[in-house]
Design a protein around this motif. Structure first.
Motif, short mmCIF file in Angstrom:
data_model
loop_
_atom_site.label_atom_id
_atom_site.label_comp_id
_atom_site.label_asym_id
_atom_site.label_seq_id
_atom_site.Cartn_x
_atom_site.Cartn_y
_atom_site.Cartn_z
N ALA A 97 0.84 -1.20 0.00
CA ALA A 97 0.00 0.00 0.00
C ALA A 97 0.87 1.25 0.00
O ALA A 97 0.57 2.24 -0.68
CB ALA A 97 -0.92 -0.01 1.22
N ALA A 98 1.97 1.21 0.76
CA ALA A 98 2.88 2.35 0.81
C ALA A 98 3.55 2.56 -0.54
O ALA A 98 3.72 3.71 -0.99
CB ALA A 98 3.93 2.13 1.89
N LYS A 99 3.93 1.50 -1.20
CA LYS A 99 4.57 1.61 -2.51
C LYS A 99 3.62 2.24 -3.53
O LYS A 99 4.02 3.09 -4.33
CB LYS A 99 5.03 0.24 -2.99
CG LYS A 99 6.20 -0.34 -2.20
CD LYS A 99 6.57 -1.73 -2.68
CE LYS A 99 7.74 -2.30 -1.88
NZ LYS A 99 8.14 -3.66 -2.35
N GLN A 100 2.35 1.82 -3.50
CA GLN A 100 1.38 2.38 -4.43
C GLN A 100 1.14 3.87 -4.14
O GLN A 100 1.03 4.68 -5.07
CB GLN A 100 0.07 1.60 -4.32
CG GLN A 100 0.16 0.17 -4.83
CD GLN A 100 -1.06 -0.67 -4.50
OE1 GLN A 100 -2.13 -0.12 -4.19
NE2 GLN A 100 -0.93 -1.98 -4.55
N ALA A 101 1.08 4.23 -2.87
CA ALA A 101 0.88 5.63 -2.50
C ALA A 101 2.07 6.48 -2.91
O ALA A 101 1.92 7.62 -3.39
CB ALA A 101 0.64 5.74 -0.99
N LEU A 102 3.28 5.95 -2.75
CA LEU A 102 4.47 6.70 -3.14
C LEU A 102 4.58 6.84 -4.66
O LEU A 102 5.18 7.80 -5.15
CB LEU A 102 5.72 6.02 -2.58
CG LEU A 102 5.96 6.23 -1.08
CD1 LEU A 102 7.09 5.35 -0.58
CD2 LEU A 102 6.27 7.71 -0.79
N ALA A 103 4.01 5.89 -5.40
CA ALA A 103 3.99 6.01 -6.86
C ALA A 103 3.18 7.24 -7.26
O ALA A 103 3.60 8.03 -8.13
CB ALA A 103 3.40 4.76 -7.49
N GLU A 104 2.03 7.44 -6.62
CA GLU A 104 1.22 8.62 -6.91
C GLU A 104 1.93 9.89 -6.45
O GLU A 104 1.90 10.92 -7.13
CB GLU A 104 -0.14 8.50 -6.21
CG GLU A 104 -1.04 7.43 -6.79
CD GLU A 104 -2.44 7.49 -6.21
OE1 GLU A 104 -2.79 8.52 -5.57
OE2 GLU A 104 -3.19 6.51 -6.37
N PHE A 105 2.57 9.81 -5.29
CA PHE A 105 3.29 10.97 -4.76
C PHE A 105 4.39 11.40 -5.72
O PHE A 105 4.54 12.59 -6.03
CB PHE A 105 3.88 10.62 -3.40
CG PHE A 105 4.74 11.70 -2.80
CD1 PHE A 105 4.17 12.83 -2.25
CD2 PHE A 105 6.12 11.57 -2.79
CE1 PHE A 105 4.96 13.83 -1.69
CE2 PHE A 105 6.93 12.56 -2.23
CZ PHE A 105 6.34 13.69 -1.68
N ALA A 106 5.17 10.43 -6.20
CA ALA A 106 6.29 10.75 -7.09
C ALA A 106 5.81 11.43 -8.37
O ALA A 106 6.45 12.35 -8.88
CB ALA A 106 7.06 9.48 -7.43
N LYS A 107 4.66 10.99 -8.89
CA LYS A 107 4.13 11.59 -10.10
C LYS A 107 3.66 13.02 -9.85
O LYS A 107 3.63 13.84 -10.78
CB LYS A 107 2.96 10.75 -10.63
CG LYS A 107 3.36 9.39 -11.17
CD LYS A 107 2.14 8.60 -11.59
CE LYS A 107 2.52 7.21 -12.07
NZ LYS A 107 1.31 6.40 -12.42
N SER A 108 3.28 13.32 -8.61
CA SER A 108 2.74 14.64 -8.28
C SER A 108 3.81 15.66 -7.90
O SER A 108 3.54 16.86 -7.90
CB SER A 108 1.73 14.52 -7.14
OG SER A 108 0.65 13.68 -7.50
#
Length: 268
Positions: A97-108
């Motif tokens: 779940a943390a990896k998926q959230a960080l994927a969105e964060f990195a794109k933003s």
């Protein structure tokens, strides 16, 4: 006829003087654009100049960054053994779940900002990606490589993150913005309480410390109201929202209007 011209000329000068005076009063009341920008910056953490920060460093000549006003986001990902649990994971493990959230964060994260990563997991505590621009794909590769196992050495990880941010601050002469973003699901291991390190950071630097407490509630040593930014997350959606808030809370001054010093100029 000559007298009329003189009277007209005097009246025009009088109007001109009034206009100049009015303009002066407006300028006196309205700060310049750069002053407004720095005022917004000061609303969060005090500036580097307030602390005479960064300190020390190697004797080697530092190569200055091309953009002294860059924002910097240095992420610390908790890859301890408890992150392999499914509680609060929404059908998956907390680490996934943390990896998926960080994927969105990195794109933003804005392309103009720098992003870096450190983690503690089965490989120990280390930097996985130095601060940089144009490194979002590499950032996600390193995030995906984190394997949950081991303890929670928060003190060591935060000390590492602060060192990396301070190294970058030397390249930017202390200008810009510095954010430490921590995603963790538990209390620190024995001897790894980060309290003293956080106190030192907040008292001697302008670094903003953001923590997302994943599935642990508000009772954490990194939750210091008025000093750190702490968000609780009980599910993946709240975790993503907490990371999104890191960017929303970032300062909003126009860096293009900020007159940064030239190389060789005195630092603070």
């Amino acid at each position: 006829m000559i007298q009329q011209e003189k009277r007209g000329s005097g009246w025009q000068w009088y109007v001109l003087l009034l206009a100049l005076f009015a303009g002066y009063r407006r300028c006196e009341k309205s700060p310049s654009a750069p002053a407004n920008a720095l005022a917004k910056h000061a609303q969060r953490r005090p500036t580097a100049a307030k602390f005479d920060w960064p300190h020390g460093g190697s004797d080697a000549k530092v190569e200055l960054a091309a953009d002294l006003t860059m924002r910097n986001y240095y992420v610390i990902l908790d890859g301890s053994g408890s992150m392999s649990d499914r509680e609060c994971g929404g059908g998956t493990t907390k680490i996934e779940a943390a990896k998926q959230a960080l994927a969105e964060f990195a794109k933003s994260v804005p392309a103009s900002a720098q992003l870096g990563l450190a983690a503690f997991d089965s490989r120990g505590t280390s930097e996985r990606l130095p601060l940089g621009r144009g490194n979002r794909d590499r950032f996600m590769e390193e995030v995906r490589a984190v394997m949950a196992n081991g303890e929670t050495p928060l003190k060591s990880a935060i000390t590492l993150g602060i060192e990396k941010l301070e190294d970058q601050a030397r390249k930017q002469l202390g200008y810009g913005e510095y954010n430490l973003v921590i995603v963790t699901d538990g209390a620190a291991s024995s001897g790894e309480d980060p309290g003293a390190v956080v106190d030192a950071v907040l008292s001697r630097s302008p670094v903003n410390i953001h923590t997302i407490g994943f599935c642990i509630g508000p009772d954490h040593s990194l939750n210091q109201p008025g000093r750190t930014v702490y968000k609780t997350a009980e599910n993946p959606a709240e975790l993503r929202a907490g990371l999104g808030d890191v960017l929303v809370e970032a300062e909003t001054f126009d860096a293009a209007k900020f007159a940064a010093p030239k190389e060789g100029a005195p630092h603070h």
